[in-house]
Write a protein that holds these residues in place. Sequence first.
Motif, PDB file in Angstrom:
ATOM      1  N   ARG A   1     -34.912  -9.906  -4.807  1.00  0.00           N
ATOM      2  CA  ARG A   1     -33.948  -8.885  -4.569  1.00  0.00           C
ATOM      3  C   ARG A   1     -33.166  -9.489  -3.138  1.00  0.00           C
ATOM      4  O   ARG A   1     -31.762  -9.500  -3.360  1.00  0.00           O
ATOM      5  CB  ARG A   1     -34.704  -7.523  -3.834  1.00  0.00           C
TER       6      ARG A   1
ATOM      7  N   PHE B   1     -30.466 -12.168  -4.697  1.00  0.00           N
ATOM      8  CA  PHE B   1     -29.509 -11.710  -5.431  1.00  0.00           C
ATOM      9  C   PHE B   1     -28.505 -11.105  -4.205  1.00  0.00           C
ATOM     10  O   PHE B   1     -27.262 -11.110  -4.413  1.00  0.00           O
ATOM     11  CB  PHE B   1     -29.853 -10.506  -6.335  1.00  0.00           C
TER      12      PHE B   1
ATOM     13  N   ASP C   1     -24.622 -12.159  -3.822  1.00  0.00           N
ATOM     14  CA  ASP C   1     -23.445 -11.258  -3.824  1.00  0.00           C
ATOM     15  C   ASP C   1     -22.492 -11.716  -2.789  1.00  0.00           C
ATOM     16  O   ASP C   1     -21.446 -11.194  -3.004  1.00  0.00           O
ATOM     17  CB  ASP C   1     -24.120 -10.074  -4.022  1.00  0.00           C
TER      18      ASP C   1
ATOM     19  N   ILE D   1     -23.688 -15.396 -11.658  1.00  0.00           N
ATOM     20  CA  ILE D   1     -25.106 -15.723 -11.354  1.00  0.00           C
ATOM     21  C   ILE D   1     -25.922 -15.912 -12.700  1.00  0.00           C
ATOM     22  O   ILE D   1     -25.675 -15.091 -13.551  1.00  0.00           O
ATOM     23  CB  ILE D   1     -25.670 -14.615 -10.629  1.00  0.00           C
TER      24      ILE D   1
ATOM     25  N   LEU E   1     -29.926 -16.354 -14.278  1.00  0.00           N
ATOM     26  CA  LEU E   1     -31.243 -15.965 -14.121  1.00  0.00           C
ATOM     27  C   LEU E   1     -31.791 -16.895 -15.264  1.00  0.00           C
ATOM     28  O   LEU E   1     -31.657 -16.446 -16.539  1.00  0.00           O
ATOM     29  CB  LEU E   1     -31.621 -14.319 -14.107  1.00  0.00           C
TER      30      LEU E   1
ATOM     31  N   PRO F   1     -29.909  -7.219  -9.799  1.00  0.00           N
ATOM     32  CA  PRO F   1     -28.978  -7.907 -10.464  1.00  0.00           C
ATOM     33  C   PRO F   1     -27.683  -6.980 -10.898  1.00  0.00           C
ATOM     34  O   PRO F   1     -26.679  -7.101 -10.999  1.00  0.00           O
ATOM     35  CB  PRO F   1     -29.609  -8.527 -12.098  1.00  0.00           C
TER      36      PRO F   1
ATOM     37  N   CYS G   1     -25.350  -6.329  -7.926  1.00  0.00           N
ATOM     38  CA  CYS G   1     -24.439  -7.459  -7.834  1.00  0.00           C
ATOM     39  C   CYS G   1     -22.896  -7.322  -8.216  1.00  0.00           C
ATOM     40  O   CYS G   1     -22.909  -6.822  -9.300  1.00  0.00           O
ATOM     41  CB  CYS G   1     -24.930  -8.838  -8.081  1.00  0.00           C
TER      42      CYS G   1
ATOM     43  N   VAL H   1     -24.106 -10.983 -13.977  1.00  0.00           N
ATOM     44  CA  VAL H   1     -25.249 -11.642 -13.959  1.00  0.00           C
ATOM     45  C   VAL H   1     -25.735 -11.884 -15.366  1.00  0.00           C
ATOM     46  O   VAL H   1     -25.825 -10.960 -16.094  1.00  0.00           O
ATOM     47  CB  VAL H   1     -26.479 -11.013 -13.211  1.00  0.00           C
TER      48      VAL H   1
ATOM     49  N   CYS I   1     -29.628  -7.192 -15.860  1.00  0.00           N
ATOM     50  CA  CYS I   1     -28.491  -7.962 -15.556  1.00  0.00           C
ATOM     51  C   CYS I   1     -27.492  -7.554 -16.700  1.00  0.00           C
ATOM     52  O   CYS I   1     -27.678  -6.546 -17.556  1.00  0.00           O
ATOM     53  CB  CYS I   1     -29.125  -9.513 -16.359  1.00  0.00           C
TER      54      CYS I   1
END
Length: 296
Positions: free
Chosen positions: A78, A81, A85, A93, A95, A129, A132, A136, A155
């Motif tokens: 957390r 991210f 951001d 981003i 993952l 995510p 953000c 993502v 995401c």
Amino acid sequence: MSDPARSIAEPDPPAADPAPREPDPAPPVSAPAPRASARVNGLDGFRVEVDAARERADVVLDRPPLNVITMAEREQLRATFEALDADRRVRVIVLRAQGEHFSSGGEVRGFLDASPEHLSRLAWNIGAPARCRQPVVAASRGYCFGVAFELTLACDFRLVADTSVFAMPEQRLGMIPGSGGAARLQKMVGVTRAKDIVMRSRRISGFRAHEWGIATECVADAELEKVTDALVEELRSFAPLAQRTAKKLLNDIEDMSLSLAIEMEGQAYGRLRSSDDFREGVEAFHAKRTPVFKGS
């Protein structure tokens, strides 16, 4: 995106036996001992790579072979991210994970040791995510179980391999998903399919995840990195402000009535009309040149 990637198809994986042949979602007592790279710069089980030239940040799960996610790791993910951001170098981003499996899920013992207050923050941590502003992209192969599945659902884009297997196995532990997974899944696939996955701890293939609308694309395992790179470059080509606005709008209107959603879309559209990026986009279109967006 390559057309051959879209043509991959495979049958449903066989129904799980009462005693599944594959490993349990996580070791019964504790996670595998992390290798040295699992705690680089104090991060528990993952690493962060920022490529400023490509305006890209990668959050890489790095506790092979199963990349089990600990309670502490959820908090750190957390925070990571949130930090990305705010990083002006980052436009997209990604993952992803080290090794042949994205993650077999959470460290089971952690649930017994965690306080109720800590458990109440799980959904907030895993939902990072979605909060953000940047897009993502989750890229996964192999096992993607439990909290790992929930993390990818938060995401914006999910690229999966033909080796991918998804599951929410919490029912086998006398539990339910607790980090937003059941709720997000139902929004994507509907209540019937969500119950099939959650209440039966059913495993589904990457192809099935794509067919049901969970995955953006299902590609050959060997093509996953190439397709991920291509999507990142595509997303970078768009105006940053318009990307952020589109993401926030689509997230915000998910539970709204159609009339209210249309009203909010119109307001967002009106605000973008006065942006420098919109003017640049129009001028570049008429001049038949590539626009140079600045995010303002």
